[in-house]
Design a protein around this motif. Structure first.
Motif, PDB file in Angstrom:
ATOM      1  N   GLN A  65       0.827  -1.203   0.000  1.00 17.05           N
ATOM      2  CA  GLN A  65       0.000   0.000   0.000  1.00 17.05           C
ATOM      3  C   GLN A  65       0.868   1.263   0.000  1.00 17.05           C
ATOM      4  OE1 GLN A  65      -3.230  -0.228  -0.539  1.00 17.05           O
ATOM      5  NE2 GLN A  65      -2.933  -2.458  -0.513  1.00 17.05           N
ATOM      6  N   LEU A  66       1.937   1.249   0.787  1.00 21.26           N
ATOM      7  CA  LEU A  66       2.853   2.398   0.815  1.00 21.26           C
ATOM      8  C   LEU A  66       3.452   2.659  -0.560  1.00 21.26           C
ATOM      9  CD1 LEU A  66       4.935   2.105   4.128  1.00 21.26           C
ATOM     10  CD2 LEU A  66       3.362   3.942   3.487  1.00 21.26           C
ATOM     11  N   ASP A  67       3.808   1.583  -1.248  1.00 21.57           N
ATOM     12  CA  ASP A  67       4.416   1.695  -2.568  1.00 21.57           C
ATOM     13  C   ASP A  67       3.473   2.394  -3.542  1.00 21.57           C
ATOM     14  OD1 ASP A  67       6.697   0.875  -4.372  1.00 21.57           O
ATOM     15  OD2 ASP A  67       5.041  -0.089  -5.411  1.00 21.57           O
ATOM     16  N   SER A  68       2.209   1.983  -3.536  1.00 22.79           N
ATOM     17  CA  SER A  68       1.229   2.587  -4.444  1.00 22.79           C
ATOM     18  C   SER A  68       0.958   4.046  -4.096  1.00 22.79           C
ATOM     19  CB  SER A  68      -0.089   1.797  -4.409  1.00 22.79           C
ATOM     20  OG  SER A  68       0.090   0.526  -4.984  1.00 22.79           O
ATOM     21  N   LEU A  69       0.892   4.336  -2.796  1.00 23.06           N
ATOM     22  CA  LEU A  69       0.629   5.718  -2.374  1.00 23.06           C
ATOM     23  C   LEU A  69       1.795   6.636  -2.737  1.00 23.06           C
ATOM     24  CD1 LEU A  69      -1.005   4.982   1.100  1.00 23.06           C
ATOM     25  CD2 LEU A  69      -2.142   5.909  -0.924  1.00 23.06           C
ATOM     26  N   ALA A  70       3.021   6.134  -2.575  1.00 20.71           N
ATOM     27  CA  ALA A  70       4.199   6.924  -2.957  1.00 20.71           C
ATOM     28  C   ALA A  70       4.229   7.143  -4.462  1.00 20.71           C
ATOM     29  CB  ALA A  70       5.468   6.223  -2.486  1.00 20.71           C
ATOM     30  N   ASP A  71       3.936   6.072  -5.212  1.00 17.67           N
ATOM     31  CA  ASP A  71       3.916   6.177  -6.675  1.00 17.67           C
ATOM     32  C   ASP A  71       2.831   7.136  -7.158  1.00 17.67           C
ATOM     33  OD1 ASP A  71       6.024   4.495  -7.007  1.00 17.67           O
ATOM     34  OD2 ASP A  71       4.837   2.723  -7.505  1.00 17.67           O
ATOM     35  N   MET A  72       1.749   7.233  -6.381  1.00 16.10           N
ATOM     36  CA  MET A  72       0.655   8.119  -6.767  1.00 16.10           C
ATOM     37  C   MET A  72       1.120   9.572  -6.842  1.00 16.10           C
ATOM     38  SD  MET A  72      -2.358   8.149  -7.767  1.00 16.10           S
ATOM     39  CE  MET A  72      -2.842   9.715  -8.473  1.00 16.10           C
ATOM     40  N   VAL A  73       2.066   9.927  -5.990  1.00 11.10           N
ATOM     41  CA  VAL A  73       2.619  11.287  -6.024  1.00 11.10           C
ATOM     42  C   VAL A  73       3.694  11.405  -7.108  1.00 11.10           C
ATOM     43  CG1 VAL A  73       3.882  13.057  -4.752  1.00 11.10           C
ATOM     44  CG2 VAL A  73       2.116  11.712  -3.603  1.00 11.10           C
ATOM     45  N   THR A  74       4.712  10.544  -7.012  1.00  6.13           N
ATOM     46  CA  THR A  74       5.851  10.638  -7.933  1.00  6.13           C
ATOM     47  C   THR A  74       5.451  10.368  -9.377  1.00  6.13           C
ATOM     48  OG1 THR A  74       7.288   9.862  -6.142  1.00  6.13           O
ATOM     49  CG2 THR A  74       8.194   9.793  -8.375  1.00  6.13           C
ATOM     50  N   SER A  75       4.610   9.351  -9.579  1.00  9.53           N
ATOM     51  CA  SER A  75       4.252   8.937 -10.947  1.00  9.53           C
ATOM     52  C   SER A  75       2.789   9.204 -11.286  1.00  9.53           C
ATOM     53  CB  SER A  75       4.557   7.440 -11.131  1.00  9.53           C
ATOM     54  OG  SER A  75       5.931   7.191 -10.966  1.00  9.53           O
ATOM     55  N   GLY A  76       2.128  10.020 -10.474  1.00 15.09           N
ATOM     56  CA  GLY A  76       0.734  10.347 -10.743  1.00 15.09           C
ATOM     57  C   GLY A  76       0.469  11.837 -10.708  1.00 15.09           C
ATOM     58  N   VAL A  77       0.687  12.433  -9.554  1.00 19.97           N
ATOM     59  CA  VAL A  77       0.420  13.865  -9.392  1.00 19.97           C
ATOM     60  C   VAL A  77       1.435  14.715 -10.174  1.00 19.97           C
ATOM     61  CG1 VAL A  77       0.228  15.764  -7.748  1.00 19.97           C
ATOM     62  CG2 VAL A  77      -0.649  13.497  -7.138  1.00 19.97           C
ATOM     63  N   VAL A  78       2.709  14.356 -10.076  1.00 15.58           N
ATOM     64  CA  VAL A  78       3.758  15.160 -10.744  1.00 15.58           C
ATOM     65  C   VAL A  78       3.563  15.212 -12.263  1.00 15.58           C
ATOM     66  CG1 VAL A  78       6.224  15.417 -11.183  1.00 15.58           C
ATOM     67  CG2 VAL A  78       5.433  14.813  -8.891  1.00 15.58           C
ATOM     68  N   PRO A  79       3.418  14.065 -12.964  1.00 17.73           N
ATOM     69  CA  PRO A  79       3.220  14.158 -14.423  1.00 17.73           C
ATOM     70  C   PRO A  79       1.911  14.853 -14.799  1.00 17.73           C
ATOM     71  CG  PRO A  79       2.926  11.898 -13.678  1.00 17.73           C
ATOM     72  CD  PRO A  79       3.509  12.661 -12.533  1.00 17.73           C
ATOM     73  N   GLY A  80       0.872  14.686 -13.956  1.00 15.51           N
ATOM     74  CA  GLY A  80      -0.388  15.371 -14.222  1.00 15.51           C
ATOM     75  C   GLY A  80      -0.215  16.880 -14.148  1.00 15.51           C
ATOM     76  N   PHE A  81       0.540  17.343 -13.144  1.00 14.79           N
ATOM     77  CA  PHE A  81       0.778  18.781 -13.002  1.00 14.79           C
ATOM     78  C   PHE A  81       1.634  19.314 -14.147  1.00 14.79           C
ATOM     79  CE2 PHE A  81       3.083  22.519 -11.619  1.00 14.79           C
ATOM     80  CZ  PHE A  81       2.050  23.316 -11.132  1.00 14.79           C
ATOM     81  N   VAL A  82       2.605  18.531 -14.579  1.00 14.17           N
ATOM     82  CA  VAL A  82       3.461  18.961 -15.691  1.00 14.17           C
ATOM     83  C   VAL A  82       2.624  19.141 -16.967  1.00 14.17           C
ATOM     84  CG1 VAL A  82       5.316  18.233 -17.261  1.00 14.17           C
ATOM     85  CG2 VAL A  82       5.605  18.021 -14.782  1.00 14.17           C
ATOM     86  N   MET A  83       1.708  18.208 -17.226  1.00 10.10           N
ATOM     87  CA  MET A  83       0.840  18.343 -18.403  1.00 10.10           C
ATOM     88  C   MET A  83      -0.110  19.527 -18.242  1.00 10.10           C
ATOM     89  SD  MET A  83       1.927  16.253 -20.581  1.00 10.10           S
ATOM     90  CE  MET A  83       0.755  16.870 -21.771  1.00 10.10           C
ATOM     91  N   PHE A  84      -0.581  19.755 -17.024  1.00  9.22           N
ATOM     92  CA  PHE A  84      -1.413  20.932 -16.746  1.00  9.22           C
ATOM     93  C   PHE A  84      -0.639  22.207 -17.093  1.00  9.22           C
ATOM     94  CE2 PHE A  84      -1.873  24.333 -13.563  1.00  9.22           C
ATOM     95  CZ  PHE A  84      -3.162  24.769 -13.837  1.00  9.22           C
ATOM     96  N   SER A  85       0.619  22.281 -16.665  1.00 14.55           N
ATOM     97  CA  SER A  85       1.458  23.462 -16.923  1.00 14.55           C
ATOM     98  C   SER A  85       1.701  23.652 -18.411  1.00 14.55           C
ATOM     99  CB  SER A  85       2.795  23.328 -16.193  1.00 14.55           C
ATOM    100  OG  SER A  85       2.609  23.232 -14.796  1.00 14.55           O
TER     101      SER A  85
END
Length: 238
Positions: A65-85
């Motif tokens: 569960q920790l692995d998925s939650l960490a990945d959600m930020v590094t490989s989920g939120v960050v690329p989403g924000f970059v595409m938003f920008s």
């Protein structure tokens, strides 16, 4: 000592999350190069948390569960924000619609769905179904750097076009969750014959990055998907 050993993989996972948080801060300041490097650091930690969990034989539901939650930020939120920008910057005065840029977070939604599905999909032990989130993240994070450093007018115009970027967003969300088997870089046997695909891929990866720098990373991910599709067809014929 045994209790400390059990926590080592979890600590490494949290370092992945910490790297992702730092990457997000740099991304909000449009420092996409440092964001890229911290994402790479997070992906490095993401690889080794599982490695140490297997080595110490301390795999646990908490670690999963920790692995998925960490990945959600590094490989989920960050690329989403970059595409938003990128979508926000790509809009002209004529077609300006700030709300349109929020579609960049479709990448985050697609990543979230894939991460949740990965945890319950028993087929993805030795290979992948759909593009892994770290690979997709490297592809997305390389785009603003290609835009920054590339001399190709065609590439620059493409990555400055909001409709091209939107196509990338939708394609990204799709390929993350598509029922397409993709080979893993894990070595099952330590012989050249049994790992020709992986070795060939690594050689091409080195050449693409060496000659094309950040553009090579984007091409590398596309090559990975294409090579997997070709490999699947060869296997079916056999």
């Amino acid at each position: 000592m045994e209790s400390i050993k059990k926590q080592i993989p979890n600590i490494i996972t949290l370092l992945n999350l910490f790297s992702g948080c730092i990457a997000l801060v740099f991304a909000t300041k449009s420092n996409f190069e440092l964001a890229f490097y911290f994402v790479c650091l997070g992906i490095f930690f993401d690889f080794f948390d599982g490695f140490f969990a297997r080595m110490f034989k301390v795999s646990s539901p908490l670690g999963l569960q920790l692995d998925s939650l960490a990945d959600m930020v590094t490989s989920g939120v960050v690329p989403g924000f970059v595409m938003f920008s990128m979508l926000l910057k790509s809009q002209s005065e004529i077609t300006s619609c700030p709300a349109f840029a929020y579609l960049g977070f479709v990448v985050t939604l697609g990543s979230c769905y894939r991460l949740a599905n990965f945890n319950i999909d028993t087929r993805q032990t030795d290979s992948f179904i759909g593009l892994p989130t770290p690979a997709n993240t490297l592809f997305i994070l390389s785009l603003p750097l290609v835009l920054q450093y590339s001399d190709s007018l065609i590439v620059l115009e493409a990555l400055s076009n909001q409709w091209v970027l939107l196509a990338i967003v939708l394609g990204s969300a799709y390929i993350l969750n598509a029922e397409i088997p993709l080979f893993s870089l894990k070595l099952k046997k330590f012989t050249v014959k049994d790992n020709l695909l992986q070795i060939g891929f690594l050689i091409v990866s080195f050449l693409l990055i060496f000659f094309f720098q950040f553009l090579g990373i984007s091409l590398l991910i596309l090559f990975y998907v294409l090579l997997s599709v070709i490999n699947n067809k060869i296997i079916k014929k056999q």
